[in-house]
Write a protein that holds these residues in place. Structure first.
Motif, mmCIF file in Angstrom:
data_model
loop_
_atom_site.group_PDB
_atom_site.id
_atom_site.type_symbol
_atom_site.label_atom_id
_atom_site.label_comp_id
_atom_site.label_asym_id
_atom_site.label_seq_id
_atom_site.Cartn_x
_atom_site.Cartn_y
_atom_site.Cartn_z
ATOM 1 N N VAL A 228 -4.667 -3.323 -5.533
ATOM 2 C CA VAL A 228 -4.218 -2.943 -4.194
ATOM 3 C C VAL A 228 -4.915 -3.803 -3.146
ATOM 4 N N HIS A 229 -6.228 -3.984 -3.299
ATOM 5 C CA HIS A 229 -6.997 -4.764 -2.335
ATOM 6 C C HIS A 229 -6.525 -6.209 -2.299
ATOM 7 N N ARG A 230 -6.193 -6.761 -3.439
ATOM 8 C CA ARG A 230 -5.730 -8.160 -3.484
ATOM 9 C C ARG A 230 -4.465 -8.349 -2.662
ATOM 10 N N TYR A 231 -3.563 -7.378 -2.739
ATOM 11 C CA TYR A 231 -2.314 -7.523 -1.989
ATOM 12 C C TYR A 231 -2.577 -7.568 -0.479
ATOM 13 N N PHE A 232 -3.560 -6.805 -0.029
ATOM 14 C CA PHE A 232 -3.922 -6.867 1.387
ATOM 15 C C PHE A 232 -4.707 -8.130 1.713
ATOM 16 N N ASP A 233 -5.651 -8.478 0.849
ATOM 17 C CA ASP A 233 -6.554 -9.582 1.140
ATOM 18 C C ASP A 233 -5.899 -10.951 0.981
ATOM 19 N N GLU A 234 -4.961 -11.067 0.031
ATOM 20 C CA GLU A 234 -4.452 -12.385 -0.341
ATOM 21 C C GLU A 234 -2.999 -12.622 0.051
ATOM 22 N N THR A 235 -2.376 -11.666 0.720
ATOM 23 C CA THR A 235 -1.011 -11.871 1.238
ATOM 24 C C THR A 235 -0.939 -11.327 2.664
ATOM 25 N N ILE A 256 -3.280 3.369 1.678
ATOM 26 C CA ILE A 256 -3.459 3.810 3.071
ATOM 27 C C ILE A 256 -4.911 3.691 3.506
ATOM 28 N N ARG A 257 -5.831 4.082 2.637
ATOM 29 C CA ARG A 257 -7.252 3.984 2.990
ATOM 30 C C ARG A 257 -7.674 2.547 3.249
ATOM 31 N N TYR A 258 -7.214 1.638 2.374
ATOM 32 C CA TYR A 258 -7.635 0.244 2.523
ATOM 33 C C TYR A 258 -6.968 -0.404 3.735
ATOM 34 N N ALA A 259 -5.720 -0.027 3.992
ATOM 35 C CA ALA A 259 -5.049 -0.523 5.196
ATOM 36 C C ALA A 259 -5.788 -0.060 6.446
ATOM 37 N N GLN A 260 -6.224 1.192 6.430
ATOM 38 C CA GLN A 260 -6.962 1.720 7.578
ATOM 39 C C GLN A 260 -8.304 0.998 7.734
ATOM 40 N N LYS A 261 -8.971 0.730 6.624
ATOM 41 C CA LYS A 261 -10.251 0.017 6.658
ATOM 42 C C LYS A 261 -10.078 -1.369 7.276
ATOM 43 N N ARG A 262 -8.952 -2.024 6.964
ATOM 44 C CA ARG A 262 -8.688 -3.357 7.506
ATOM 45 C C ARG A 262 -8.033 -3.308 8.886
ATOM 46 N N ASN A 263 -7.812 -2.114 9.406
ATOM 47 C CA ASN A 263 -7.079 -1.946 10.668
ATOM 48 C C ASN A 263 -5.685 -2.553 10.564
ATOM 49 N N GLU A 264 -5.016 -2.291 9.418
ATOM 50 C CA GLU A 264 -3.702 -2.867 9.152
ATOM 51 C C GLU A 264 -2.706 -1.798 8.680
ATOM 52 N N LEU A 265 -2.759 -0.639 9.287
ATOM 53 C CA LEU A 265 -1.786 0.389 8.929
ATOM 54 C C LEU A 265 -0.358 -0.055 9.213
#
Length: 383
Positions: A228-235, A256-265
């Motif tokens: 999940v993190h890779r999809y946010f971090d690498e795309t 949702i949690r990781y999107a919120q952490k990245r401020n990318e909801l």
């Protein structure tokens, strides 16, 4: 069309993830579009609808459907599956491939024809007035660059999921993705495991290598957090989660949690992935709104935005998904269910309870109204 004035709005959700709540109590509609949002609006020549202090929000948009022709779903051998969606407050359906037709074509020629028929039939007849964004071209290895330009000219919004056709690798699908994006189509991809006959397995490295616009059903199966993190971090992709019957609840929450952490909801969208072999779920998008609010500590307005404005942005849908002047009046009026101890729709959603739908509008036209045909009746019914 006559003017319509919605007044006495108790809570107005915008569908905009950056500003989920609008401090206004009135919406003025003309010729199917919102022309003004504000407080104490008046119009002598308008039909007045008293919302009675209840909640108004954009119509939900399902980011992942597989329609075929009209309201027929061959997988379920059923008809009339779209009407319950509308009555439940869903005003837009995005096709990511008209794939479930018996004898599905296995080459580009057949897929061109299938997507063309789907697009034109849904343009000509809108079941239950639903906005169905059809004509999602499924990529096969013999596709041509001109195919993608054709579908943009037809008004199509996205490709079918990579994984439904024979082009499923960086080498085979990569050039077609460039053709699609250059033409103006959004590109979607099937994430991970094959869970129905006819879908392929695609590994994370391939997905990241292809850089699609939308990664579909990221929560499908037991998805590890690092994927999940890779999809946010690498795309830069929008990340779609699906209803609990399909997606891992842990993976849904991690997205949702990781999107919120990245401020990318704003990157999170909700899809039903139906009709399919798993059935038809007219409340599936609502279930994800409730899940985000209750189990992920997301504000109700933000949860609604993931099911409305985020999806409109992800697929470049014009004039829908948010409540603002110039947009089509695709609206839902809702409240706490009748007989409940809950105060309003916000309290219901925060409690994990599906609100009662009082009225649904598409293009400013009332398309569903009544005492809870597909939901519990609203505590304060708008008529």
């Amino acid at each position: 069309m006559a003017k319509i004035l919605l007044k006495n709005i108790g809570c107005l959700y915008s569908g905009d993830i950056n500003e989920p709540v609008i401090k206004a109590d009135s919406i003025l509609i003309e010729d199917g579009k919102i022309i003004k949002v504000g407080n104490n609006l008046a119009a002598n020549d308008a039909k007045v609808i008293d919302v009675k202090g209840t909640t108004v929000m954009p119509g939900l948009i399902d980011s992942h459907t597989h329609p075929v022709i009209g309201e027929w779903t061959p997988r379920q051998n059923a008809m009339s599956w779209i009407d319950p969606y509308v009555r439940s407050g869903v005003t837009g359906l995005i096709s990511v491939g008209e794939t479930h037709i018996p004898g599905k074509p296995k080459n580009a020629e057949g897929m061109r024809a299938l997507a063309t028929v789907a697009k034109q039939t849904f343009d000509n007849v809108r079941p239950a007035k639903m906005k169905l964004y059809g004509g999602a071209y499924i990529m096969h290895k013999d596709a041509a660059e001109a195919d993608f330009k054709k579908f943009v000219d037809m008004g199509c919004k996205c490709t079918g999921e990579i994984g439904l056709g024979s082009a499923i690798t960086v080498e085979t699908a990569g050039p077609m993705m460039k053709w699609a994006k250059d033409a103006g189509l959004k590109v979607t991809i099937h994430r991970g495991a094959s869970y129905l006959h006819g879908s392929n397995t695609i590994d994370p490295d391939t997905i990241i290598g292809l850089q699609p616009d939308v990664i579909c059903h990221v929560s499908l199966g037991r998805v590890p957090a690092d994927e999940v993190h890779r999809y946010f971090d690498e795309t830069k992709s929008h990340i779609e989660i699906t209803r609990p019957q399909l997606g891992s609840l842990d993976a849904n929450a991690e997205v949702i949690r990781y999107a919120q952490k990245r401020n990318e909801l704003y990157r999170v969208v909700f899809g039903n992935d139906c009709p399919s072999g798993f059935g038809v779920f007219s409340h599936g998008i609502w279930e994800l709104v409730l899940f985000a609010s209750v189990f992920c500590d997301i504000g109700v307005g933000a949860a609604i935005a993931m099911a409305t404005g985020n999806t409109a942005q992800a697929f470049n849908l014009e004039n829908t998904g948010t409540v603002k002047a110039g947009n089509w009046a695709d609206l839902v009026i809702c409240d706490a269910p009748a007989g409940s101890a809950l105060k309003d729709a916000t309290a219901a959603i925060s409690d994990g309870t599906l609100p009662g739908i009082s009225m649904v509008m598409i293009d400013g036209e009332i398309v569903a109204q009544g005492a809870g045909v597909n939901t519990a009746p609203a505590k304060n019914q708008v008529c």
